[in-house]
Motif scaffolding. Structure first.
Motif, PDB file in Angstrom:
ATOM      1  N   ARG A   1     -47.609  33.608  43.577  1.00  0.00           N
ATOM      2  CA  ARG A   1     -47.670  33.302  42.148  1.00  0.00           C
ATOM      3  C   ARG A   1     -48.493  32.044  41.922  1.00  0.00           C
ATOM      4  O   ARG A   1     -48.374  31.074  42.678  1.00  0.00           O
TER       5      ARG A   1
ATOM      6  N   TYR B   1     -50.016  29.476  38.627  1.00  0.00           N
ATOM      7  CA  TYR B   1     -49.919  29.115  37.216  1.00  0.00           C
ATOM      8  C   TYR B   1     -50.977  28.067  36.873  1.00  0.00           C
ATOM      9  O   TYR B   1     -51.312  27.209  37.696  1.00  0.00           O
TER      10      TYR B   1
ATOM     11  N   TYR C   1     -51.508  25.137  33.861  1.00  0.00           N
ATOM     12  CA  TYR C   1     -50.943  24.380  32.749  1.00  0.00           C
ATOM     13  C   TYR C   1     -51.978  23.361  32.296  1.00  0.00           C
ATOM     14  O   TYR C   1     -52.845  22.959  33.071  1.00  0.00           O
TER      15      TYR C   1
ATOM     16  N   PRO D   1     -46.826  19.001  30.092  1.00  0.00           N
ATOM     17  CA  PRO D   1     -47.732  20.134  30.349  1.00  0.00           C
ATOM     18  C   PRO D   1     -47.398  21.327  29.469  1.00  0.00           C
ATOM     19  O   PRO D   1     -46.244  21.537  29.104  1.00  0.00           O
TER      20      PRO D   1
ATOM     21  N   PHE E   1     -47.989  25.580  29.206  1.00  0.00           N
ATOM     22  CA  PHE E   1     -48.338  26.774  29.976  1.00  0.00           C
ATOM     23  C   PHE E   1     -49.595  27.420  29.413  1.00  0.00           C
ATOM     24  O   PHE E   1     -49.739  27.599  28.203  1.00  0.00           O
TER      25      PHE E   1
ATOM     26  N   ASN F   1     -35.496  31.642  39.457  1.00  0.00           N
ATOM     27  CA  ASN F   1     -35.267  30.206  39.643  1.00  0.00           C
ATOM     28  C   ASN F   1     -36.181  29.630  40.720  1.00  0.00           C
ATOM     29  O   ASN F   1     -35.744  28.907  41.634  1.00  0.00           O
ATOM     30  N   GLU F   2     -37.451  29.980  40.617  1.00  0.00           N
ATOM     31  CA  GLU F   2     -38.426  29.551  41.622  1.00  0.00           C
ATOM     32  C   GLU F   2     -38.765  28.070  41.462  1.00  0.00           C
ATOM     33  O   GLU F   2     -38.706  27.503  40.380  1.00  0.00           O
ATOM     34  N   LYS F   3     -39.166  27.460  42.553  1.00  0.00           N
ATOM     35  CA  LYS F   3     -39.633  26.077  42.562  1.00  0.00           C
ATOM     36  C   LYS F   3     -41.151  26.100  42.520  1.00  0.00           C
ATOM     37  O   LYS F   3     -41.788  26.772  43.333  1.00  0.00           O
ATOM     38  N   LEU F   4     -41.714  25.358  41.567  1.00  0.00           N
ATOM     39  CA  LEU F   4     -43.166  25.278  41.452  1.00  0.00           C
ATOM     40  C   LEU F   4     -43.696  24.075  42.216  1.00  0.00           C
ATOM     41  O   LEU F   4     -43.105  22.998  42.189  1.00  0.00           O
TER      42      LEU F   4
ATOM     43  N   TYR G   1     -32.990  30.089  30.807  1.00  0.00           N
ATOM     44  CA  TYR G   1     -32.704  30.663  32.111  1.00  0.00           C
ATOM     45  C   TYR G   1     -32.401  29.566  33.118  1.00  0.00           C
ATOM     46  O   TYR G   1     -31.556  29.703  33.987  1.00  0.00           O
ATOM     47  N   ASN G   2     -33.175  28.480  33.031  1.00  0.00           N
ATOM     48  CA  ASN G   2     -32.878  27.311  33.847  1.00  0.00           C
ATOM     49  C   ASN G   2     -33.495  26.070  33.223  1.00  0.00           C
ATOM     50  O   ASN G   2     -34.284  26.168  32.273  1.00  0.00           O
TER      51      ASN G   2
ATOM     52  N   SER H   1     -41.205  18.643  41.721  1.00  0.00           N
ATOM     53  CA  SER H   1     -39.910  19.156  41.286  1.00  0.00           C
ATOM     54  C   SER H   1     -38.785  18.334  41.913  1.00  0.00           C
ATOM     55  O   SER H   1     -38.782  18.076  43.115  1.00  0.00           O
TER      56      SER H   1
ATOM     57  N   LEU I   1     -33.367  21.615  39.903  1.00  0.00           N
ATOM     58  CA  LEU I   1     -33.357  22.805  39.059  1.00  0.00           C
ATOM     59  C   LEU I   1     -31.907  23.206  38.836  1.00  0.00           C
ATOM     60  O   LEU I   1     -31.146  23.328  39.814  1.00  0.00           O
TER      61      LEU I   1
ATOM     62  N   SER J   1     -36.851  35.255  32.523  1.00  0.00           N
ATOM     63  CA  SER J   1     -36.053  35.449  33.728  1.00  0.00           C
ATOM     64  C   SER J   1     -36.906  35.735  34.950  1.00  0.00           C
ATOM     65  O   SER J   1     -36.448  35.635  36.062  1.00  0.00           O
ATOM     66  N   GLY J   2     -38.170  36.105  34.737  1.00  0.00           N
ATOM     67  CA  GLY J   2     -38.961  36.567  35.871  1.00  0.00           C
ATOM     68  C   GLY J   2     -39.960  35.565  36.419  1.00  0.00           C
ATOM     69  O   GLY J   2     -40.335  35.654  37.581  1.00  0.00           O
ATOM     70  N   TYR J   3     -40.407  34.618  35.589  1.00  0.00           N
ATOM     71  CA  TYR J   3     -41.434  33.697  36.040  1.00  0.00           C
ATOM     72  C   TYR J   3     -41.390  32.439  35.184  1.00  0.00           C
ATOM     73  O   TYR J   3     -40.590  32.354  34.270  1.00  0.00           O
ATOM     74  N   SER J   4     -42.223  31.460  35.512  1.00  0.00           N
ATOM     75  CA  SER J   4     -42.035  30.097  34.990  1.00  0.00           C
ATOM     76  C   SER J   4     -43.020  29.717  33.896  1.00  0.00           C
ATOM     77  O   SER J   4     -43.980  29.010  34.142  1.00  0.00           O
ATOM     78  N   THR J   5     -42.761  30.170  32.700  1.00  0.00           N
ATOM     79  CA  THR J   5     -43.535  29.676  31.549  1.00  0.00           C
ATOM     80  C   THR J   5     -42.739  28.531  30.937  1.00  0.00           C
ATOM     81  O   THR J   5     -42.126  28.659  29.890  1.00  0.00           O
ATOM     82  N   LEU J   6     -42.758  27.419  31.622  1.00  0.00           N
ATOM     83  CA  LEU J   6     -41.907  26.288  31.271  1.00  0.00           C
ATOM     84  C   LEU J   6     -42.345  25.626  29.976  1.00  0.00           C
ATOM     85  O   LEU J   6     -43.528  25.505  29.686  1.00  0.00           O
TER      86      LEU J   6
ATOM     87  N   PHE K   1     -42.057  21.981  28.354  1.00  0.00           N
ATOM     88  CA  PHE K   1     -41.792  20.615  28.798  1.00  0.00           C
ATOM     89  C   PHE K   1     -41.535  19.689  27.620  1.00  0.00           C
ATOM     90  O   PHE K   1     -42.055  19.874  26.515  1.00  0.00           O
TER      91      PHE K   1
END
Lengths: 114, 113
Positions: free
Chosen positions: A31, A33, A35, A43, A45, A100-103, B31-32, B46, B49, B96-101, B103
């Motif tokens: 994956r 991304y 930003y 940041p 997205f 809950n992935e770590k970026l 989600y988180n 990071s 979380l 739930s599927g990926y990180s469109t955070l 901030f």
């Protein structure tokens, strides 16, 4: 694990020129991304790739912006006909996916449009 | 539209103090929530979380709590050190599927020796 690499670190260009940035993610990460961060802001997205497929694009990504990730490895972000409002830090991040992935973020490319 | 607010915008403390950074978000359907650290001119690292079902996470001198129903999170830093000086960013994820955070603007922390 050499981390996420971005090139160049800094780019100064004149309004109307095209620029391209490169991101090399952590090798096993599928994956990727992009930003964008302006001074004093968090940041925002821009877009997301799962392997070579671009699966999500923010409305911030106008038609002057295009991103690619050929072969699911490195990625490029191109901005055509740059405007002064494009001046920002462009950050790339990668992950191995999952909930809950770590970026892992790169150090970014600082773009200044004169 | 999700909005994330961080208070204070800047904080200066002497070394050794315990401190609390605050984060609030407008839409509790997250989600988180994540806390990041950013050094000047650098990318983000990071720190912690917290999944939506969790109440807190701890890593060393850092403890983050989450109250999803009230839309609040805090980052507690114990026994602060000059090396903790950085900008701390809070981000929430609604997918739930990926990180469109989304901030916040961050809290700039300066710890003086």
């Amino acid at each position: 694990d050499t981390g996420v690499s971005q090139d160049p670190r800094h780019k100064i260009t004149k309004r109307g020129q095209n620029v391209t940035f490169r991101c090399d993610p952590i090798s096993e990460h599928n994956r990727l991304y992009w930003y964008r961060q302006t001074l004093g802001q968090g940041p925002e997205f821009l877009t997301y790739f799962q392997n070579e497929a671009q699966l999500e694009k923010s409305r911030l990504l106008s038609d002057r912006f295009s991103a690619e990730r050929p072969k699911g490895s490195f990625s490029t972000l191109e901005i055509q006909r740059t405007e002064q409002g494009d001046s920002a830090m462009y950050l790339c991040a990668s992950s191995s996916g999952g909930s809950n992935e770590k970026l892992f973020f790169g150090s970014g490319t600082q773009l200044s449009v004169l | 539209k999700q909005e994330v607010t961080q208070i204070p915008a800047a904080l200066s403390v002497p070394e050794g103090e315990n401190l609390v950074l605050n984060c609030s978000f407008t839409d509790s359907a997250i989600y988180n929530l994540q806390w990041f650290r950013q050094d000047p001119g650098k990318g983000l690292t990071s720190l912690l979380l917290i999944q939506s079902s969790q109440r807190e996470q701890t890593s060393g001198r850092l403890n983050a709590s989450l109250d999803k129903s009230s839309g609040r999170s805090t980052l507690y830093i114990a026994a602060s050190q000059p090396g903790d000086s950085a900008t701390y960013l809070c981000a929430v994820e609604t997918n739930s599927g990926y990180s469109t955070l989304t901030f916040g603007k961050g809290t700039m922390l300066l710890v003086s020796p």
